[in-house]
Write an enzyme that holds these catalytic residues in place. Structure first.
Site, PDB file in Angstrom:
ATOM      1  N   LYS A 114       5.857  -0.019   8.722  1.00 30.96           N
ATOM      2  CA  LYS A 114       4.833  -1.049   8.945  1.00 30.96           C
ATOM      3  C   LYS A 114       3.517  -0.437   9.406  1.00 30.96           C
ATOM      4  CE  LYS A 114       7.467  -5.216   9.250  1.00 30.96           C
ATOM      5  NZ  LYS A 114       7.831  -6.428   9.956  1.00 30.96           N
ATOM      6  N   LYS A 196      13.772  -1.541  -1.132  1.00 28.33           N
ATOM      7  CA  LYS A 196      14.527  -2.761  -0.872  1.00 28.33           C
ATOM      8  C   LYS A 196      13.746  -4.001  -1.311  1.00 28.33           C
ATOM      9  CE  LYS A 196      13.078  -3.601   3.844  1.00 28.33           C
ATOM     10  NZ  LYS A 196      13.305  -3.855   5.215  1.00 28.33           N
ATOM     11  N   LYS A 199       9.383  -9.451   0.200  1.00 28.17           N
ATOM     12  CA  LYS A 199       8.347 -10.390  -0.251  1.00 28.17           C
ATOM     13  C   LYS A 199       7.071  -9.666  -0.662  1.00 28.17           C
ATOM     14  CE  LYS A 199       6.458 -11.106   4.347  1.00 28.17           C
ATOM     15  NZ  LYS A 199       7.160 -10.051   5.062  1.00 28.17           N
TER      16      LYS A 199
END
Ligand code: TYM
Length: 332
Positions: A114, A196, A199
């Site tokens: 992130k 993976k 969204k």
């Protein structure tokens, strides 16, 4: 009679729920409501480590609750709540920050991912996120935490922090175990079988509320492989796209890899891909329809999350009081 074992888990309402969330986590939760005492929540406190649009966050939190129920989490049998409605999470989160090491937090792959994605907003919350997650878990003294593979590292850190705390103060926290499904623990993107499903790559991500024709289109366009063999064989290293589709098909139908290979023997991907799409559509259809119905009834949803927060607070506050006492805070 033996007391029921406890299960707890949460999902961030930072995006619409997708097939990875369903197969990696929720499907597993819903199948175990009878056996366990269960707590499931919308992890809204966690979402603000990345900037959120306030109206979208509010809408998605309620949609997520409706989808939990539609996936089979009966609010009569499971405690369903919104994380920010139970202040004990933030309170224990602070305490556990003081028992989690800088080095440990620095090694978390979710933080590294992130931080790389949001270079202009690497805030303190993003870094200490795992201490809050440890608090989420330890407040309820669960035996198991049903999550997908990507949350295993956070669950292991939770165990380390709990053990460290117990070592200093005696047995305060139960040491929980991650509970990871055999099939569906790591659903990969349909267009990017090396990352993976998430969204952030919507064309390779199947959302629970998506229309059947859109789901089928995504499966038909799923990346398979470029070898000449073109047969359905489970070989994650050589054929990651096919392996991912087989993994999804296995999680949805309960069939084993040899059974799937036999079912599609002698048929190319032209038959296989739409068959996986169809199986997914059929499992999601009742969820989409039921969630749509539940979402209309705002008063019902409110009654569910209010009752859930009350029940969750009762349990969470009990643990928090014990922690405060152990560390030497004067009782309120
Ligand atoms: P989150 O919100 O990213 O994902 C929610 C759940 O879905 C699983 N998952 C997947 N499983 C298989 N394949 C995928 N592609 C996939 N993508 C997501 C995740 O493993 C997870 O189980 N930190 C957590 C939320 C959280 C939490 C907690 C979980 C906060 N507090 C306490 C358990 C207990 C997270 O970011 O998950």
């Amino acid at each position: 009679m033996d007391e029921k074992k406890v299960m707890l888990s949460g999902i961030q309402p930072s995006g619409d729920l997708h097939l990875g969330n369903y197969l990696g986590a929720i499907k597993n939760w819903a199948e175990r409501a009878e056996q366990f005492e269960c707590y499931y929540f919308m992890a809204d406190l966690h979402t603000i480590t990345v900037r959120q649009n306030p109206a979208d966050l509010r809408r998605r939190t309620l949609e997520q609750l409706a989808q939990y129920i539609a996936c089979g989490l009966d609010p009569e049998k499971n405690t369903l709540f919104i994380q920010s409605h139970v202040p004990a999470h933030a309170e224990l989160g602070w305490v556990l920050n003081c028992y989690t090491m800088f080095g440990e937090l620095s090694r978390m792959t979710q933080f590294k991912d992130k931080a790389a994605k949001h270079k202009d907003n690497i805030n303190g919350g993003l870094f200490t996120y795992p201490s809050l997650m440890a608090a989420d878990i330890l407040l309820y003294q669960p035996d198991y935490v049903p999550v997908g593979e990507d949350q295993k590292q956070h669950c292991e850190l939770t165990r380390d922090v709990a053990q460290r705390f117990n070592h200093i103060y005696g047995d305060v926290f139960k040491i929980p175990e991650p509970y990871i499904p055999k099939a569906g623990a790591r659903v990969m993107g349909l267009t990017t079988p090396d990352t993976k499903m998430s969204k952030s790559i919507p064309e390779g991500c199947v959302f629970l509320m998506e229309k059947p024709e859109d789901i089928q289109r995504k499966f038909k366009r799923a990346v398979t492989d470029s070898d000449t063999e073109r047969c359905v064989r489970f070989d994650p290293a050589a054929k990651p796209g096919v392996a991912n589709l087989m993994n999804i098909y296995s999680a949805v139908t309960g069939k084993t890899m040899p059974e799937i290979e036999a079912e599609f023997a002698g048929q190319g991907y032209g038959k296989f891909k739409p068959a996986v799409g169809e199986a997914v559509i059929e499992i999601l259809r009742p969820i989409r329809e039921e969630a749509g119905r539940i979402l209309q009834d705002k008063a019902y949803l409110e009654s569910v999350y209010k009752a859930g927060a009350e029940k969750a607070s009762y349990v969470a506050n009990k643990t928090l009081r014990k922690v405060y006492k152990k560390i030497g805070f004067v009782a309120r």
